[in-house]
Every structure is written in structure tokens, then in C-alpha cells.
Scaffold this active site. Sequence first.
Site, mmCIF file in Angstrom:
data_model
loop_
_atom_site.group_PDB
_atom_site.id
_atom_site.type_symbol
_atom_site.label_atom_id
_atom_site.label_comp_id
_atom_site.label_asym_id
_atom_site.label_seq_id
_atom_site.Cartn_x
_atom_site.Cartn_y
_atom_site.Cartn_z
ATOM 1 N N GLU A 268 1.038 -0.977 -0.404
ATOM 2 C CA GLU A 268 -0.146 0.226 0.065
ATOM 3 C C GLU A 268 0.978 1.050 0.117
ATOM 4 O OE1 GLU A 268 -3.427 2.250 2.848
ATOM 5 O OE2 GLU A 268 -2.739 0.350 3.336
ATOM 6 N N GLU B 33 -12.505 2.145 4.830
ATOM 7 C CA GLU B 33 -11.833 2.305 5.547
ATOM 8 C C GLU B 33 -11.743 4.407 5.634
ATOM 9 O OE1 GLU B 33 -7.587 0.449 6.325
ATOM 10 O OE2 GLU B 33 -7.380 2.658 4.614
#
Length: 279
Positions: free
Chosen positions: A155, A256
Site C-alpha cells: 500500500e 476504511e
Amino acid sequence: MGSGDHRFTVNLSILFTELPLLERPAAAAAAGFTAVELWWPWVDAPVPEKSELDALRHALNDAGTTLTGLNFYAGQLPGPDRGALSVPGEESEKFRANIDVAVDFAGSLGCTALNALYGNRVEGVDEAEQDALALENLERAARAADRIGAVVLVEALNAPESPKCPIVSAPRAVEVVDRVNERTGLDNARFLMDLYHLSMNGEDLHQVIDAYTARTGHVQIADNPGRGAPGTGGLDFTDLLGRLRKTGYDGWIGLEYKPGDTPSAGAFDWLPAPLRAAR
């Protein structure tokens, strides 16, 4: 908001945190979701007691929720010290100790995506040394994940909030993904496309989607500014989710984001109830 045929999964490490960990799967289910994801829940324990793993497994199963994503141990999340695998010494040792624990736990629940967060740059340590350590640990993680048919996600965070993290752009994250795949030959490293982090970095989200969807294993969303639910900031998620669909992305969309000042159950008004359950 046009969410089309996308499948949504709720991150229980940022949503429903007003509840104890073991109550969150049932709360997500009550809000209409059948899929959830988690950061590593035990920030001080890369190898928690078996009873703790069993209790979380039972909570997920009893709620009827599927675990779609799990972070490897990454230290304190959220926080400035996030990430572990590239940090020499105790932190990278904790990451290594966690690899098989996380993979086995994920495998027991049918979860096939594990996120491996890079660590911050460490003063007095050569950057090349940290990158070599990261590559070695990512290779270990990828080989372990292959046992359960899982992918390892890399990520890109964002520079304003994580100024010491070296992975703060889509091209840099994808470069790491490609190097891991070259090292292992397994082709099970993938890009985690977090649209919030990428927008905070000022990247062209259309360009990122067009260029990297084929190497993307998971997508996460939050609006910018504020990291709230879609519609609380300036990102056009009708456009972005449509573009992901157009470029062929059919994987999970991880929610998220922060719920704001209301209980988490009220943070999903933007997503019609029929679209919350995995199909």
C-alpha cells in the site's frame, strides 16, 4: 451514488471502534454487511494467545461475516509509527514472527488478501539497507501467503500524514510489487489502491486507476479532506467507482473511513442497504 456491482467490505479497525473488538462483526452484520476486513488487532502482540485468535474467529463466524482482508503486524495503527517490515531490529523480527500466525488465521477464515505495510525511514540506517530488508520480508510473506492461495498487498500511504514512510505514491508501491514478484516467481504480490491516500498525495486518480488496476488486489476508499464517508469531502465516487468498473476491477472495495461524530452504524447512508451484502 453509483456503486454498481462493486462488493463492499467494512474495515472494523476504523469503523465500529466504539465497540469492543469481538462485538464489531455482529454490529457490521446488523448494518447489513456480510464482509469485513481488519488491521492486525493486537498492536503489541504479533503472536497473540490462541484463545484470542479463537475468540475473534468465533465472533466473525457467529456474525455470519466473511473476512476479506487482514493486515500483517504493523505496530500502532493508526499512528506515526505504523509499519514494521522494513524497520531493522525488534520491529522486523515481530513482523517475521507474525507471518505464519497471520497467514494461518486468514486461511482458517477463507481470507485471501494480507496487507504488508512498509515501515518508516529510520535515522542512522541506510535507506538501501531498509529497502533490502523490506524486500526480504515481503518475499517471506508472499511465500507464506501462497500456502493458502492468498495475495500480499503493498500500500502507498500519504506524505502529509506519514512523512517518514518511503512508499507514498502509486508508482513506488507498484515498483515494490513488481520486485517482490520477480524475486518469488509466484505473482501473488498486488497493489493496494487506497484512493484516500493517493488523493492526499495529489495523484491523478483517473491516471492511477487506468495504469494500475490490472496489478491491484484490493481498493480502499475514504473521502478527502477529512477521511470521512463518501459525500463528506470532495472526491467524486460515482466517477471513481465507475472508472474502476470500466477498467475491469471486480474485487472488494474496503470502507476504511472515519464515522465522524455519530455511531458507526450511521455512517453508511450513502450506500443503499441492498448493496451492502456481498453478492
